[in-house]
Design a protein around this motif. Structure first.
Motif, PDB file in Angstrom:
ATOM      1  N   ASN A  25       0.589  -0.762  -0.201  1.00 58.69           N
ATOM      2  CA  ASN A  25       0.165  -0.236  -0.011  1.00 58.69           C
ATOM      3  C   ASN A  25       0.254   1.563   0.002  1.00 58.69           C
ATOM      4  O   ASN A  25       0.500   2.065  -0.811  1.00 58.69           O
ATOM      5  N   VAL A  26       1.981   1.193   0.936  1.00 55.27           N
ATOM      6  CA  VAL A  26       2.914   2.505   0.918  1.00 55.27           C
ATOM      7  C   VAL A  26       3.981   2.553  -0.336  1.00 55.27           C
ATOM      8  O   VAL A  26       3.569   3.586  -0.720  1.00 55.27           O
ATOM      9  N   VAL A  27       3.929   1.755  -0.780  1.00 50.63           N
ATOM     10  CA  VAL A  27       5.235   1.114  -2.124  1.00 50.63           C
ATOM     11  C   VAL A  27       4.166   2.203  -3.464  1.00 50.63           C
ATOM     12  O   VAL A  27       4.620   2.322  -4.596  1.00 50.63           O
ATOM     13  N   GLY A  28       2.945   1.870  -3.086  1.00 52.29           N
ATOM     14  CA  GLY A  28       2.344   1.730  -4.445  1.00 52.29           C
ATOM     15  C   GLY A  28       1.439   2.639  -4.979  1.00 52.29           C
ATOM     16  O   GLY A  28       1.073   3.094  -5.519  1.00 52.29           O
ATOM     17  N   ARG A  29       1.231   3.406  -3.060  1.00 48.43           N
ATOM     18  CA  ARG A  29       1.199   4.696  -3.720  1.00 48.43           C
ATOM     19  C   ARG A  29       1.155   5.775  -5.228  1.00 48.43           C
ATOM     20  O   ARG A  29       2.543   5.932  -5.658  1.00 48.43           O
ATOM     21  N   ASP A  30       0.719   6.576  -5.503  1.00 53.80           N
ATOM     22  CA  ASP A  30       1.408   7.720  -6.984  1.00 53.80           C
ATOM     23  C   ASP A  30       2.167   8.173  -6.160  1.00 53.80           C
ATOM     24  O   ASP A  30       1.916   9.452  -4.588  1.00 53.80           O
ATOM     25  N   LEU A  31       2.552   9.045  -7.206  1.00 51.16           N
ATOM     26  CA  LEU A  31       3.461   9.856  -6.445  1.00 51.16           C
ATOM     27  C   LEU A  31       3.311  11.219  -7.016  1.00 51.16           C
ATOM     28  O   LEU A  31       3.979  12.392  -7.177  1.00 51.16           O
ATOM     29  N   GLU A  32       1.500  11.975  -6.893  1.00 54.78           N
ATOM     30  CA  GLU A  32       0.924  13.141  -6.519  1.00 54.78           C
ATOM     31  C   GLU A  32       1.944  13.494  -5.363  1.00 54.78           C
ATOM     32  O   GLU A  32       1.887  15.178  -6.466  1.00 54.78           O
ATOM     33  N   GLY A  33       2.290  13.723  -4.911  1.00 51.72           N
ATOM     34  CA  GLY A  33       3.186  14.780  -3.919  1.00 51.72           C
ATOM     35  C   GLY A  33       4.461  14.878  -4.359  1.00 51.72           C
ATOM     36  O   GLY A  33       5.030  16.029  -4.158  1.00 51.72           O
ATOM     37  N   SER A  34       4.795  14.050  -5.193  1.00 59.15           N
ATOM     38  CA  SER A  34       6.155  15.391  -5.120  1.00 59.15           C
ATOM     39  C   SER A  34       6.285  16.739  -6.532  1.00 59.15           C
ATOM     40  O   SER A  34       7.260  17.199  -7.353  1.00 59.15           O
ATOM     41  N   VAL A  35       4.578  15.923  -7.377  1.00 56.90           N
ATOM     42  CA  VAL A  35       3.811  16.582  -9.008  1.00 56.90           C
ATOM     43  C   VAL A  35       4.113  18.328  -7.584  1.00 56.90           C
ATOM     44  O   VAL A  35       4.395  19.174  -7.839  1.00 56.90           O
ATOM     45  N   LEU A  36       3.218  17.660  -6.521  1.00 56.47           N
ATOM     46  CA  LEU A  36       2.697  18.896  -5.255  1.00 56.47           C
ATOM     47  C   LEU A  36       3.713  19.364  -4.743  1.00 56.47           C
ATOM     48  O   LEU A  36       3.849  21.203  -5.193  1.00 56.47           O
ATOM     49  N   LEU A  37       4.936  18.838  -5.015  1.00 60.65           N
ATOM     50  CA  LEU A  37       5.720  19.630  -3.960  1.00 60.65           C
ATOM     51  C   LEU A  37       6.760  20.405  -5.156  1.00 60.65           C
ATOM     52  O   LEU A  37       7.441  21.338  -4.894  1.00 60.65           O
ATOM     53  N   ALA A  38       7.495  19.682  -6.088  1.00 57.81           N
ATOM     54  CA  ALA A  38       8.022  19.822  -7.502  1.00 57.81           C
ATOM     55  C   ALA A  38       6.501  22.281  -7.584  1.00 57.81           C
ATOM     56  O   ALA A  38       7.857  23.406  -7.377  1.00 57.81           O
ATOM     57  N   ALA A  39       5.971  21.898  -8.283  1.00 58.09           N
ATOM     58  CA  ALA A  39       4.719  23.652  -7.563  1.00 58.09           C
ATOM     59  C   ALA A  39       5.435  24.098  -6.847  1.00 58.09           C
ATOM     60  O   ALA A  39       5.243  25.275  -7.109  1.00 58.09           O
ATOM     61  N   ASP A  40       5.384  23.690  -5.879  1.00 60.90           N
ATOM     62  CA  ASP A  40       5.003  24.915  -4.273  1.00 60.90           C
ATOM     63  C   ASP A  40       6.530  25.004  -4.180  1.00 60.90           C
ATOM     64  O   ASP A  40       7.134  25.921  -3.333  1.00 60.90           O
ATOM     65  N   PHE A  53      13.854  13.160  -9.740  1.00 65.04           N
ATOM     66  CA  PHE A  53      14.243  12.033  -8.802  1.00 65.04           C
ATOM     67  C   PHE A  53      12.516  11.306  -8.653  1.00 65.04           C
ATOM     68  O   PHE A  53      12.986  10.263  -8.101  1.00 65.04           O
ATOM     69  N   SER A  54      11.943  12.301  -8.607  1.00 66.37           N
ATOM     70  CA  SER A  54      10.465  11.246  -8.200  1.00 66.37           C
ATOM     71  C   SER A  54      10.489  10.518  -9.995  1.00 66.37           C
ATOM     72  O   SER A  54       9.946   9.188  -9.473  1.00 66.37           O
ATOM     73  N   THR A  55      10.757  11.018 -10.492  1.00 64.87           N
ATOM     74  CA  THR A  55      10.536   9.819 -12.386  1.00 64.87           C
ATOM     75  C   THR A  55      11.439   8.659 -12.293  1.00 64.87           C
ATOM     76  O   THR A  55      11.399   7.818 -12.356  1.00 64.87           O
ATOM     77  N   SER A  56      13.327   9.285 -11.501  1.00 67.70           N
ATOM     78  CA  SER A  56      13.603   7.728 -11.216  1.00 67.70           C
ATOM     79  C   SER A  56      13.669   7.238 -10.391  1.00 67.70           C
ATOM     80  O   SER A  56      13.063   6.153 -10.222  1.00 67.70           O
ATOM     81  N   TRP A  57      12.659   7.343  -8.773  1.00 63.75           N
ATOM     82  CA  TRP A  57      12.380   7.214  -8.207  1.00 63.75           C
ATOM     83  C   TRP A  57      11.198   6.393  -8.397  1.00 63.75           C
ATOM     84  O   TRP A  57      11.146   4.440  -7.968  1.00 63.75           O
ATOM     85  N   ASN A  58      10.395   6.554  -9.353  1.00 62.19           N
ATOM     86  CA  ASN A  58       8.842   5.673  -9.486  1.00 62.19           C
ATOM     87  C   ASN A  58       9.037   4.647  -9.884  1.00 62.19           C
ATOM     88  O   ASN A  58       8.566   3.805  -9.864  1.00 62.19           O
ATOM     89  N   LYS A  59      10.180   4.740 -10.915  1.00 58.05           N
ATOM     90  CA  LYS A  59      10.901   3.314 -11.553  1.00 58.05           C
ATOM     91  C   LYS A  59      10.846   2.290 -10.817  1.00 58.05           C
ATOM     92  O   LYS A  59      10.660   1.264 -10.371  1.00 58.05           O
ATOM     93  N   HIS A  60      12.041   2.654  -9.407  1.00 58.11           N
ATOM     94  CA  HIS A  60      12.389   1.835  -8.846  1.00 58.11           C
ATOM     95  C   HIS A  60      11.518   1.532  -7.507  1.00 58.11           C
ATOM     96  O   HIS A  60      11.063   0.116  -7.303  1.00 58.11           O
ATOM     97  N   ARG A  61      10.520   2.210  -7.446  1.00 57.50           N
ATOM     98  CA  ARG A  61       9.223   2.310  -6.733  1.00 57.50           C
ATOM     99  C   ARG A  61       7.898   0.897  -7.201  1.00 57.50           C
ATOM    100  O   ARG A  61       8.221   0.346  -6.715  1.00 57.50           O
TER     101      ARG A  61
END
Length: 128
Positions: A25-40, A53-61
């Motif tokens: 559940n934790v690992v499967g969460r979408d990385l929307e937070g990184s997009v929001l963080l980038a915008a902020d 970083f989020s794109t690279s991490w997404n593959k490993h995730r």
């Protein structure tokens, strides 16, 4: 000293399955937070680094998620198979005491004494 019994803790197998489900559940969460963080971020360069970083991490995730998913399925399968075998053995042991076979009659799947067939062919087991 070796034991002649195999003990299976179904509760521990279930607990492991639950923990793996939580990890999935934790690992499967979408990385929307990184997009929001980038915008902020307020800084274009920092925002690009966050997105990179989020794109690279997404593959490993996703690799981790797939491995956890496989592991959880394997644990569930092991638990289910052991429980089915345990149930079948218990039923066989319970019915064994009530069924009396005539002398010379061989139970289904058993090898007749002196038949020379000790390979247990077709039983899924082999002699070692």
């Amino acid at each position: 000293m070796a034991s002649d019994q195999m003990k299976i803790d179904y509760g521990n197998l279930e607990h492991l399955s639950t923990k793996l489900s939580s990890a999935l559940n934790v690992v499967g969460r979408d990385l929307e937070g990184s997009v929001l963080l980038a915008a902020d971020c307020g800084d274009a360069g920092l925002a690009r680094k966050v997105v990179g970083f989020s794109t690279s991490w997404n593959k490993h995730r996703l690799d981790i998620r797939d491995t956890l998913d496989w592991l959880q399925g394997t644990v569930k399968n092991i638990r289910d198979e052991l429980e089915a075998v345990d149930t079948q053995l218990a039923a066989g042991l319970n019915s064994e005491g009530s069924a009396v076979m005539a002398p010379g009659v061989v139970a289904p799947g058993a090898v007749a004494p002196g038949s020379g067939n000790s390979s247990n062919a077709g039983s899924g087991f082999r002699s070692v």
